[in-house]
Design a protein around this motif. Structure first.
Motif, PDB file in Angstrom:
ATOM      1  N   THR A 139       0.826  -1.212   0.000  1.00 55.99           N
ATOM      2  CA  THR A 139       0.000   0.000   0.000  1.00 55.99           C
ATOM      3  C   THR A 139       0.855   1.255   0.000  1.00 55.99           C
ATOM      4  O   THR A 139       0.594   2.204  -0.752  1.00 55.99           O
ATOM      5  N   THR A 140       1.886   1.270   0.815  1.00 56.59           N
ATOM      6  CA  THR A 140       2.756   2.449   0.892  1.00 56.59           C
ATOM      7  C   THR A 140       3.476   2.684  -0.427  1.00 56.59           C
ATOM      8  O   THR A 140       3.502   3.805  -0.948  1.00 56.59           O
ATOM      9  N   SER A 143       1.508   4.258  -3.200  1.00 56.74           N
ATOM     10  CA  SER A 143       1.171   5.674  -3.034  1.00 56.74           C
ATOM     11  C   SER A 143       2.362   6.582  -3.306  1.00 56.74           C
ATOM     12  O   SER A 143       2.250   7.801  -3.200  1.00 56.74           O
ATOM     13  N   GLU A 144       3.507   6.002  -3.646  1.00 54.79           N
ATOM     14  CA  GLU A 144       4.727   6.770  -3.866  1.00 54.79           C
ATOM     15  C   GLU A 144       5.228   6.595  -5.304  1.00 54.79           C
ATOM     16  O   GLU A 144       4.820   5.670  -6.014  1.00 54.79           O
TER      17      GLU A 144
END
Length: 470
Positions: A139-140, A143-144
């Motif tokens: 997920t992280t 988002s990047e």
């Protein structure tokens, strides 16, 4: 007082939007002069019979876009906006006809294209499970912005896989993931000197040829012999880079023997900054014997730049390819592209990671090899029966196409035109001849792609091809 009508019955256009549009039109047409004061929100709402909120919203939008300005405790005023220079008429602003697109009508067409794949057996369910894993575990990262060369985890998975299946020796750091072979080639060659010479197989990959030419490089088409690209032609032209497809020459299908591979590697090793670009575009598909090892697997001097793609094994629309750079070129690449934004979808890349890790990719390749081999044999058999002694099939048991030579009096142009009439997609050898070649061939050669055609359509496609050729 400014006067205009608001249609409160319009459901598709909000009241504030109508006020905004009319005032903007008046201002741009200079019907309201610069620095003139607009009616107060209450005055405008009373005049139009609308709410103050609708007027306030319209004024705020005009203010945000620079059409009006405010003076504290005095109200809203019109900005000083220059007149537009006289422009073209509405008709002159229309898109020219030759630039307009029409939806392609593929109804009734059959295809022997070498570009297309058979999507009917793609394991969508397994791929979606891999996507779900990517979403839950990354997920992280999703988002990047990813690493310019692609996520390290994915590069590690690819390096492990090609080491096992293709014998490619590399670290994850050497892999650059991109949206296709073409943009990767463009990136690599764009950082070379203007006097760089690059040799390419002829016949060969015409799109790559055009990309290299567009970069103003000295591009040298080199002919083929029975073992692949002509070694004497390479030695005589002495290029800095050599672009080639040794495991399944495109488009002839020749599989380069070890003797020629060693000759080419020795040629590269004995020159300053000579490199071989190996496009391993469909090496996953080999019939009857094990896969042919990559040229890079024999490289002892870090002179091979390896290119691979998932367009043939997965779906072309995924746009996932990669290149493996020797350390010296990697340093140069990173110097020039440290700020590059990775173009591939991180979700797709992490999905690919899990698809490979859980074994679904290997299962899919095995299943497709069996499927394509069956289809290939059926097609070759039916072509031989239909054309008899008027066809010579140059069959290398690899990849997703083979070369067929036809005895016919027709020219390439006549064959191309007749194929359109028959609604049969084909690519003749002329499409892949690089540079000018006005010589009239003795026979017509066609690259027969068999991946996308359905088995129950083969007979009809061959009948159409017979009408095209004979």
């Amino acid at each position: 007082m400014i006067k205009f009508h608001i249609d409160k019955r319009q459901k598709s256009n909000y009241i504030y939007k109508q006020i905004y549009e009319r005032l903007k039109e008046f201002i741009l047409d200079h019907k309201i002069l610069a620095n003139n004061k607009l009616p107060s929100k209450r005055e405008m709402s009373n005049e139009l019979g609308v709410s103050i909120n609708s007027v306030a919203t319209a004024y705020e939008q005009l203010l945000a876009e620079g059409y009006i300005y405010t003076v504290e405790r005095k109200g809203y005023f019109v900005e000083d906006i220059a007149h537009f220079v006289n422009g073209n008429s509405a008709k002159e602003r229309e898109l020219p006809k030759h630039l307009k697109e029409t939806p392609s009508d593929e109804k009734g067409w059959l295809s022997f294209s070498h570009i297309k794949i058979d999507h009917s057996m793609f394991p969508f369910y397994e791929w979606m499970k891999s996507q779900q894993n990517a979403i839950s575990q990354h997920t992280t990262e999703l988002s990047e912005i990813a690493h310019p060369q692609g996520p390290f985890t994915v590069r590690k998975t690819i390096s492990d896989m090609i080491g096992l299946t293709r014998g490619v020796t590399c670290e994850p750091e050497q892999i650059i993931i991109g949206t296709g072979i073409h943009p990767l080639i463009h990136q690599l060659m764009a950082i070379q000197g203007s006097n760089t010479k690059i040799a390419i197989e002829n016949p060969g990959y015409s799109r790559i040829f055009q990309i290299l030419k567009s970069l103003k490089l000295d591009v040298l088409p080199i002919g083929l012999d029975r073992d692949g690209i002509d070694i004497n032609g390479i030695k005589s032209t002495n290029p800095d880079f050599l672009f080639m497809t040794p495991s399944h020459q495109f488009p002839t299908g020749t599989i380069m023997p070890i003797s020629r591979r060693v000759e080419l590697l020795n040629w590269a090793a004995t020159g300053d900054d000579r490199y071989i670009i190996e496009d391993d575009y469909d090496s996953e598909f080999k019939y009857g014997t094990d896969n042919i090892p990559s040229l890079q697997s024999f490289d002892r001097n870090q002179r091979v730049i390896y290119f691979g793609t998932f367009s043939k094994t997965l779906l072309p629309s995924f746009r996932i390819s990669y290149m493996v750079l020797p350390p010296k070129l990697l340093e140069r690449y990173q110097f020039h592209y440290s700020d590059r934004i990775q173009g591939c979808s991180s979700l797709q890349l992490y999905a690919l990671h899990y698809f490979i890790q859980n074994g679904d990719y290997a299962k899919h390749i095995k299943r497709m090899n069996q499927h394509y081999d069956k289809k290939r044999k059926q097609l070759i058999k039916e072509l031989a029966v239909r054309f008899q002694n008027r066809i010579k099939i140059k069959d290398a048991p690899a990849g997703l196409h083979f070369l067929a030579e036809f005895d016919t009096d027709k020219s390439y142009e006549e064959v191309k035109e007749k194929a359109k009439q028959e609604k049969l997609e084909i690519y003749t050898m002329k499409h892949f001849l690089l540079g000018d070649d006005d010589s009239k061939p003795k026979n017509i050669e066609i690259v027969i792609g068999f991946a996308s055609i359905k088995e129950d359509e083969i007979a009809e496609a061959i009948d159409r091809l017979y009408r095209v050729i004979c």
